[in-house]
Design a protein around this motif. Structure first.
Motif, PDB file in Angstrom:
ATOM      1  N   LYS A  69       0.814  -1.210   0.000  1.00  0.00           N
ATOM      2  CA  LYS A  69       0.000   0.000   0.000  1.00  0.00           C
ATOM      3  C   LYS A  69       0.850   1.264   0.000  1.00  0.00           C
ATOM      4  O   LYS A  69       0.559   2.230  -0.723  1.00  0.00           O
ATOM      5  CB  LYS A  69      -0.915  -0.006   1.226  1.00  0.00           C
ATOM      6  CG  LYS A  69      -1.832   1.201   1.349  1.00  0.00           C
ATOM      7  CD  LYS A  69      -2.698   1.078   2.598  1.00  0.00           C
ATOM      8  CE  LYS A  69      -3.615   2.286   2.765  1.00  0.00           C
ATOM      9  NZ  LYS A  69      -4.452   2.161   3.991  1.00  0.00           N
ATOM     10  N   GLU A  70       1.913   1.282   0.822  1.00  0.00           N
ATOM     11  CA  GLU A  70       2.761   2.467   0.935  1.00  0.00           C
ATOM     12  C   GLU A  70       4.222   2.045   1.042  1.00  0.00           C
ATOM     13  O   GLU A  70       4.536   1.007   1.630  1.00  0.00           O
ATOM     14  CB  GLU A  70       2.397   3.288   2.177  1.00  0.00           C
ATOM     15  CG  GLU A  70       0.989   3.850   2.169  1.00  0.00           C
ATOM     16  CD  GLU A  70       0.641   4.495   3.499  1.00  0.00           C
ATOM     17  OE1 GLU A  70       0.403   5.721   3.516  1.00  0.00           O
ATOM     18  OE2 GLU A  70       0.625   3.775   4.519  1.00  0.00           O
ATOM     19  N   THR A  71       5.110   2.856   0.488  1.00  0.00           N
ATOM     20  CA  THR A  71       6.544   2.608   0.587  1.00  0.00           C
ATOM     21  C   THR A  71       7.263   3.898   0.986  1.00  0.00           C
ATOM     22  O   THR A  71       6.733   4.999   0.804  1.00  0.00           O
ATOM     23  CB  THR A  71       7.132   2.110  -0.744  1.00  0.00           C
ATOM     24  OG1 THR A  71       6.955   3.125  -1.748  1.00  0.00           O
ATOM     25  CG2 THR A  71       6.462   0.821  -1.194  1.00  0.00           C
ATOM     26  N   ASP A  72       8.461   3.739   1.519  1.00  0.00           N
ATOM     27  CA  ASP A  72       9.332   4.869   1.826  1.00  0.00           C
ATOM     28  C   ASP A  72      10.638   4.699   1.066  1.00  0.00           C
ATOM     29  O   ASP A  72      11.203   3.596   1.045  1.00  0.00           O
ATOM     30  CB  ASP A  72       9.635   4.941   3.329  1.00  0.00           C
ATOM     31  CG  ASP A  72       8.432   5.379   4.146  1.00  0.00           C
ATOM     32  OD1 ASP A  72       7.650   6.201   3.639  1.00  0.00           O
ATOM     33  OD2 ASP A  72       8.274   4.895   5.285  1.00  0.00           O
ATOM     34  N   ARG A  87       6.153   0.305   3.888  1.00  0.00           N
ATOM     35  CA  ARG A  87       5.624   0.968   5.075  1.00  0.00           C
ATOM     36  C   ARG A  87       4.309   0.347   5.538  1.00  0.00           C
ATOM     37  O   ARG A  87       4.035   0.255   6.729  1.00  0.00           O
ATOM     38  CB  ARG A  87       5.408   2.455   4.808  1.00  0.00           C
ATOM     39  CG  ARG A  87       5.174   3.237   6.094  1.00  0.00           C
ATOM     40  CD  ARG A  87       4.527   4.598   5.917  1.00  0.00           C
ATOM     41  NE  ARG A  87       4.924   5.320   4.733  1.00  0.00           N
ATOM     42  CZ  ARG A  87       4.271   6.391   4.297  1.00  0.00           C
ATOM     43  NH1 ARG A  87       3.207   6.836   4.950  1.00  0.00           N
ATOM     44  NH2 ARG A  87       4.663   7.007   3.208  1.00  0.00           N
ATOM     45  N   SER A  88       3.478  -0.078   4.588  1.00  0.00           N
ATOM     46  CA  SER A  88       2.217  -0.712   4.969  1.00  0.00           C
ATOM     47  C   SER A  88       1.712  -1.589   3.837  1.00  0.00           C
ATOM     48  O   SER A  88       2.078  -1.403   2.672  1.00  0.00           O
ATOM     49  CB  SER A  88       1.155   0.338   5.335  1.00  0.00           C
ATOM     50  OG  SER A  88       0.813   1.122   4.205  1.00  0.00           O
ATOM     51  N   ILE A  89       0.869  -2.551   4.203  1.00  0.00           N
ATOM     52  CA  ILE A  89       0.249  -3.442   3.227  1.00  0.00           C
ATOM     53  C   ILE A  89      -1.261  -3.394   3.413  1.00  0.00           C
ATOM     54  O   ILE A  89      -1.770  -2.849   4.400  1.00  0.00           O
ATOM     55  CB  ILE A  89       0.739  -4.897   3.388  1.00  0.00           C
ATOM     56  CG1 ILE A  89       0.375  -5.424   4.788  1.00  0.00           C
ATOM     57  CG2 ILE A  89       2.227  -5.002   3.128  1.00  0.00           C
ATOM     58  CD1 ILE A  89       0.600  -6.910   4.959  1.00  0.00           C
ATOM     59  N   VAL A  90      -1.970  -3.979   2.457  1.00  0.00           N
ATOM     60  CA  VAL A  90      -3.423  -4.083   2.562  1.00  0.00           C
ATOM     61  C   VAL A  90      -3.819  -5.476   2.095  1.00  0.00           C
ATOM     62  O   VAL A  90      -3.164  -6.065   1.222  1.00  0.00           O
ATOM     63  CB  VAL A  90      -4.123  -2.991   1.719  1.00  0.00           C
ATOM     64  CG1 VAL A  90      -3.864  -3.190   0.236  1.00  0.00           C
ATOM     65  CG2 VAL A  90      -5.615  -2.948   2.008  1.00  0.00           C
ATOM     66  N   PHE A  91      -4.865  -6.033   2.706  1.00  0.00           N
ATOM     67  CA  PHE A  91      -5.340  -7.367   2.356  1.00  0.00           C
ATOM     68  C   PHE A  91      -6.515  -7.260   1.394  1.00  0.00           C
ATOM     69  O   PHE A  91      -7.486  -6.554   1.667  1.00  0.00           O
ATOM     70  CB  PHE A  91      -5.785  -8.129   3.605  1.00  0.00           C
ATOM     71  CG  PHE A  91      -4.708  -8.309   4.627  1.00  0.00           C
ATOM     72  CD1 PHE A  91      -3.673  -9.210   4.418  1.00  0.00           C
ATOM     73  CD2 PHE A  91      -4.711  -7.570   5.798  1.00  0.00           C
ATOM     74  CE1 PHE A  91      -2.671  -9.372   5.359  1.00  0.00           C
ATOM     75  CE2 PHE A  91      -3.726  -7.721   6.749  1.00  0.00           C
ATOM     76  CZ  PHE A  91      -2.698  -8.626   6.526  1.00  0.00           C
ATOM     77  N   ILE A 182       3.834  -7.200  11.296  1.00  0.00           N
ATOM     78  CA  ILE A 182       5.149  -7.633  10.828  1.00  0.00           C
ATOM     79  C   ILE A 182       5.655  -6.702   9.727  1.00  0.00           C
ATOM     80  O   ILE A 182       6.841  -6.373   9.657  1.00  0.00           O
ATOM     81  CB  ILE A 182       5.090  -9.093  10.329  1.00  0.00           C
ATOM     82  CG1 ILE A 182       4.981 -10.050  11.522  1.00  0.00           C
ATOM     83  CG2 ILE A 182       6.312  -9.442   9.492  1.00  0.00           C
ATOM     84  CD1 ILE A 182       4.810 -11.502  11.129  1.00  0.00           C
ATOM     85  N   PHE A 183       4.734  -6.253   8.875  1.00  0.00           N
ATOM     86  CA  PHE A 183       5.135  -5.388   7.765  1.00  0.00           C
ATOM     87  C   PHE A 183       5.186  -3.913   8.144  1.00  0.00           C
ATOM     88  O   PHE A 183       5.961  -3.158   7.568  1.00  0.00           O
ATOM     89  CB  PHE A 183       4.176  -5.577   6.585  1.00  0.00           C
ATOM     90  CG  PHE A 183       4.475  -6.788   5.751  1.00  0.00           C
ATOM     91  CD1 PHE A 183       5.373  -6.725   4.702  1.00  0.00           C
ATOM     92  CD2 PHE A 183       3.875  -8.001   6.029  1.00  0.00           C
ATOM     93  CE1 PHE A 183       5.662  -7.843   3.942  1.00  0.00           C
ATOM     94  CE2 PHE A 183       4.151  -9.131   5.275  1.00  0.00           C
ATOM     95  CZ  PHE A 183       5.050  -9.052   4.225  1.00  0.00           C
ATOM     96  N   THR A 184       4.369  -3.492   9.091  1.00  0.00           N
ATOM     97  CA  THR A 184       4.257  -2.056   9.362  1.00  0.00           C
ATOM     98  C   THR A 184       5.075  -1.578  10.554  1.00  0.00           C
ATOM     99  O   THR A 184       5.444  -0.404  10.616  1.00  0.00           O
ATOM    100  CB  THR A 184       2.785  -1.671   9.598  1.00  0.00           C
ATOM    101  OG1 THR A 184       2.264  -2.433  10.703  1.00  0.00           O
ATOM    102  CG2 THR A 184       1.946  -1.950   8.372  1.00  0.00           C
ATOM    103  N   PHE A 189      11.139  -4.868   5.607  1.00  0.00           N
ATOM    104  CA  PHE A 189      10.983  -5.444   4.270  1.00  0.00           C
ATOM    105  C   PHE A 189      11.335  -4.435   3.183  1.00  0.00           C
ATOM    106  O   PHE A 189      10.841  -3.303   3.183  1.00  0.00           O
ATOM    107  CB  PHE A 189       9.559  -5.970   4.090  1.00  0.00           C
ATOM    108  CG  PHE A 189       9.250  -7.123   5.005  1.00  0.00           C
ATOM    109  CD1 PHE A 189       9.583  -8.414   4.643  1.00  0.00           C
ATOM    110  CD2 PHE A 189       8.657  -6.912   6.239  1.00  0.00           C
ATOM    111  CE1 PHE A 189       9.321  -9.482   5.491  1.00  0.00           C
ATOM    112  CE2 PHE A 189       8.388  -7.966   7.098  1.00  0.00           C
ATOM    113  CZ  PHE A 189       8.725  -9.256   6.720  1.00  0.00           C
ATOM    114  N   TYR A 190      12.169  -4.883   2.228  1.00  0.00           N
ATOM    115  CA  TYR A 190      12.731  -3.991   1.219  1.00  0.00           C
ATOM    116  C   TYR A 190      12.718  -4.666  -0.149  1.00  0.00           C
ATOM    117  O   TYR A 190      12.758  -5.890  -0.267  1.00  0.00           O
ATOM    118  CB  TYR A 190      14.182  -3.636   1.574  1.00  0.00           C
ATOM    119  CG  TYR A 190      14.343  -2.961   2.914  1.00  0.00           C
ATOM    120  CD1 TYR A 190      14.463  -1.575   3.014  1.00  0.00           C
ATOM    121  CD2 TYR A 190      14.380  -3.704   4.095  1.00  0.00           C
ATOM    122  CE1 TYR A 190      14.612  -0.952   4.243  1.00  0.00           C
ATOM    123  CE2 TYR A 190      14.525  -3.089   5.332  1.00  0.00           C
ATOM    124  CZ  TYR A 190      14.640  -1.716   5.395  1.00  0.00           C
ATOM    125  OH  TYR A 190      14.780  -1.103   6.617  1.00  0.00           O
TER     126      TYR A 190
END
Length: 585
Positions: A69-72, A87-91, A182-184, A189-190
Motif C-alpha cells: 500500500k505504501e513505501t518509503d 511501510r504498509s500493506i493491505v489485504f 510484521i510489515f508495518t 521489508f525492502y
C-alpha cells in the motif's frame, strides 16, 4: 500498478500483464493486459506498489492477496537502482465480501477516480492481437445494494458453517493483525524498484554475485512461498508479478571526507556513498525462543547475511559477513527469565545436519572463519562444548575456528577489549579480502566469510561484526587512496559508520527478539555508559514479556507465511491449548 474489480474477478494490472483472481473460487491466472478491456465495466480500486503474495486461510479456498500500500524511499545503490522500504500493506479478500475502494484505502488512480470510474485507457502495443483503436473506454461499474448484501450474506453463512466458527474467526483476525504488524511495525521489508519481473528488482544478491546470469538467492527470497501459485505458472507474463522481497535492513548514506594532504599533495574533499544491507534467511525463520539451532536440512535460525559497501564515482567495494544460531540441535524451553540451553540430540545425530550446514556455507562463500562468542563457563558452556566438538570432528582445512568469551573478556563494560580479538583475526582478514569492482569489471573478490555467533546472534555479535567492519573499511579506503596507511576513519565518516551498524543491530534484534539490540550505545557511540546499561535492562525485561506472551502468535504467522504449516493446523492446536508446544519445533 492498479487493482480493478469486476463482477467475477479482482484484476491486478502492471505495465506487462494482468493478474486475474476469481472471486468465487480463488483461482489465479495471468493474462495479457488488454484482456481487461473485454471484461465489461471494471471499477478501479486504486494504486498499489507491488504484490507480496497470497496467504490461504481455512480449508475452502478463502485467501487474501497482500498488496503493498505504501513505501518509503531508502536511497540509490551504487549501480543506480532505487531501494524502497515497505511501510504498509493491505489485504484483498478474494472470496470474501466485496472490497470497496474506501475499505482498501489505496491511493486513488489519477486516470480513474476510485469508486467512480468514468473511463480507462490501456497501453497500445503493435504486437497485441487486439486493435486498441476500437477500445476507447469502459463505463462505470454500478453495484446494487442487493448484490453487495448478497455477497456479505453468503460469506457469513459460509463462515457460520465452520467448526468452532467464532473461535476460528477470532484467531484469523489475530493472525491478520500480526501479519500486518510484521510489515508495518518492524521496518524490515525492502525491494528494488525496476521494470516488473526484471533483474533490477533483485536485492537478494550481494555485489560479488551480481551478474547477467545471476538468479534470485533462494535463501533471502522472503515471500517465495506466498508467490508459489505465480512461480508455478512458469511463463513470461507471470514473471512480471514476481517481486523478490527481503527481510532485513538497508541504509544508504552519503558523506564528504577530507583526504589526507600526504595522499594527493593538497587537501581535497571526496564524496563517497556508504551503506549496509542485511538479508535474513527465510529458512528456519522465527522468533528468539521459538527458533534455535538448526534443522535436519542444516538450516540455522536467525541466519543473516550482512553486506557493508562503499562507493566512489568509479569504484564499488563490498564486504560480506554472516551470523547464525549455533548449528546444533538445541533449545531453551521453560518460562524462566533466562532459561538454560538444552541439547536436544546427541553428537552422532547432530553430525549429519552440521555437515550439511557447513558444506553449504563452504560452497557459497569459500573458506569460513567461525567466531564463537559463547560463554565458555556457566549456562552457555554446554553449547560452546557441543559446537567446538563438531568443528573438531568436521576437521576441514577451509575452516578457521576462533573462540572469544565475550562476557569474560569485556567484563566491567570494557568492550574495547574486542580489539584483542580483531588483532588475532588480522591475518584472516587480509587473506579473505573483499569484492572490488570498477567500470572495467572485477578487480578482486572476497575469498571466504566470517561466521559470527553468540547465543542469540544479536548483541555480542553486533559489537564484533561492527569492529570487523570498521577494520575492513579502513583497509578499503586505504586501497582507494582516501586514507593514509595505518590511518583511522575521519570523524564525519566514523559517526556515519557507527549509525549504520547501530541501526542495523536494532532492526535485526527487533525481528528476532522484539526489542532494540542490547549494548547498542557502544556500537552507536564507541562508549559504554550507565544509561546504556539501564536501557539494556528495560529491553531485557521487554524481551521476556514478548517471548512469554506474544511470540507464539508471531511464530505462527511466520510459519504460515513460509509454508511451514497450514492455518487450519495451527487453529486446531490452539483450540486444544497446544499451540505453545507446536511453536517450539
Amino acid at each position: 500498478m492498479e487493482v480493478f474489480r469486476t463482477d467475477e474477478f479482482y484484476v491486478l494490472m502492471n505495465t506487462e500483464s494482468s493478474l486475474w483472481c476469481n472471486r468465487r473460487t480463488g483461482a489465479i491466472e495471468v493474462k495479457p493486459g488488454w484482456e481487461l478491456a473485454n471484461s465489461g465495466d471494471p471499477e478501479c480500486l486504486g494504486i498499489f506498489y507491488g504484490l507480496v503474495g497470497k496467504v490461504d486461510f481455512q480449508v475452502d479456498g478463502e485467501a487474501r492477496l497482500l498488496l503493498i500500500k505504501e513505501t518509503d524511499p531508502v536511497g540509490a545503490l551504487p549501480d543506480g537502482r532505487e531501494v524502497v522500504k515497505i511501510r504498509s500493506i493491505v489485504f484483498l479478500h478474494i472470496c470474501g465480501p466485496e472490497s470497496t475502494a474506501a475499505e482498501l484505502g489505496l491511493r486513488p488512480c489519477k486516470k480513474h477516480k476510485a469508486g467512480n470510474v468514468k473511463a480507462f485507457e490501456l497501453p497500445q502495443k503493435a504486437s497485441l492481437a487486439k486493435t486498441w483503436g476500437s477500445i476507447k473506454s469502459a463505463t462505470s461499474s454500478i453495484r446494487t445494494t442487493t448484490q453487495h448484501a448478497a455477497a456479505i450474506a453468503t460469506y457469513q453463512v459460509k463462515s457460520g458453517l465452520k467448526k468452532d466458527g467464532k473461535e476460528r474467526e477470532k484467531f484469523e483476525k489475530r493472525i491478520l493483525d500480526e501479519l500486518s504488524r510484521i510489515f508495518t511495525d518492524t521496518d524490515s521489508f525492502y525491494f528494488c524498484v525496476g521494470p516488473p519481473g526484471s533483474k533490477q528488482c533483485d536485492l537478494t544478491n550481494c555485489l560479488q554475485k551480481q551478474n547477467p546470469d545471476a538468479s534470485i538467492d533462494d535463501r533471502f527470497f522472503w515471500n517465495k512461498f506466498m508467490l508459489k501459485d505465480i512461480l508455478e505458472m512458469n511463463n513470461d507474463l507471470a514473471k512480471a508479478w514476481v517481486l523478490p522481497i527481503i527481510q532485513g535492513y538497508v541504509q544508504i548514506e552519503h558523506c564528504n571526507i577530507e583526504v589526507d594532504p600526504l595522499t594527493f599533495g593538497s587537501q581535497q574533499t571526496e564524496f563517497i556513498t556508504v551503506g549496509i544491507i542485511s538479508r535474513r534467511s527465510r529458512h528456519r525463520a522465527g522468533t528468539r525462543y521459538k527458533r534455535r539451532g538448526l534443522d535436519e536440512d542444516g538450516k540455522c535460525a536467525n541466519y543473516v547475511e550482512t553486506e557493508q559497501f562503499v562507493a566512489t564515482v568509479d569504484h564499488q567495494i563490498s564486504f560480506v559477513m554472516v551470523r547464525g544460531s549455533v548449528p546444533l540441535y538445541w533449545s531453551q524451553p521453560g518460562y524462566k527469565y533466562r532459561p538454560p540451553p538444552h541439547i536436544d540430540k546427541g553428537e552422532a545425530e547432530t553430525k549429519l545436519a552440521f555437515e550439511k550446514h557447513m558444506k553449504e556455507e563452504l560452497e557459497l562463500y569459500g573458506s569460513i572463519c567461525i567466531v564463537n562468542l559463547v560463554e565458555q563457563m556457566g549456562k552457555e558452556r554446554i553449547i560452546w562444548e557441543g559446537f567446538t566438538q563438531q568443528v573438531i570432528n568436521y576437521d576441514s582445512p577451509q575452516i578457521t575456528y576462533a573462540t572469544f568469551d565475550f562476557h569474560e573478556h569485556c567484563r566491567g563494560m570494557k568492550f574495547e577489549n574486542v580489539s584483542y580479538l580483531i588483532d588475532r583475526l588480522e591475518d584472516v582478514m587480509q587473506d579473505m579480502g573483499f569484492c572490488w569492482k570498477d567500470e572495467q569489471g572485477i578487480i578482486c573478490q572476497q575469498n571466504g566469510v566470517f561466521r559470527v555467533n553468540c547465543i542469540d546472534c544479536l548483541d555480542r555479535t553486533n559489537v564484533v561484526q561492527t569492529a570487523i567492519g570498521k577494520t575492513v573499511l579502513e583497509t578499503q579506503l586505504t586501497k582507494l587512496g582516501l586514507l593514509a596507511p595505518e590511518g583511522s576513519l575521519p570523524s564525519s565518516l566514523r559517526s556515519t559508520f557507527q549509525l549504520l551498524w547501530a541501526n542495523n543491530g536494532d532492526i535485526i534484534s527487533k525481528q528476532y527478539a522484539g526489542t532494540n539490540a542490547l549494548k547498542g550505545d557502544f556500537t552507536r557511540t564507541g562508549e559504554r555508559k550507565l544509561t546504556g546499561m539501564m536501557k539494556d535492562g528495560m529491553n531485557s525485561a521487554n524481551r521476556y514479556y514478548l517471548s512469554r506472551f506474544k511470540d507464539v502468535y508471531r511464530q505462527a504467522t511466520i510459519d504460515i507465511m513460509q509454508g511451514m504449516t497450514s492455518f487450519v493446523r495451527i487453529q486446531d492446536k490452539l483450540l486444544v491449548g497446544n499451540l505453545e508446544e507446536f511453536s517450539m519445533s
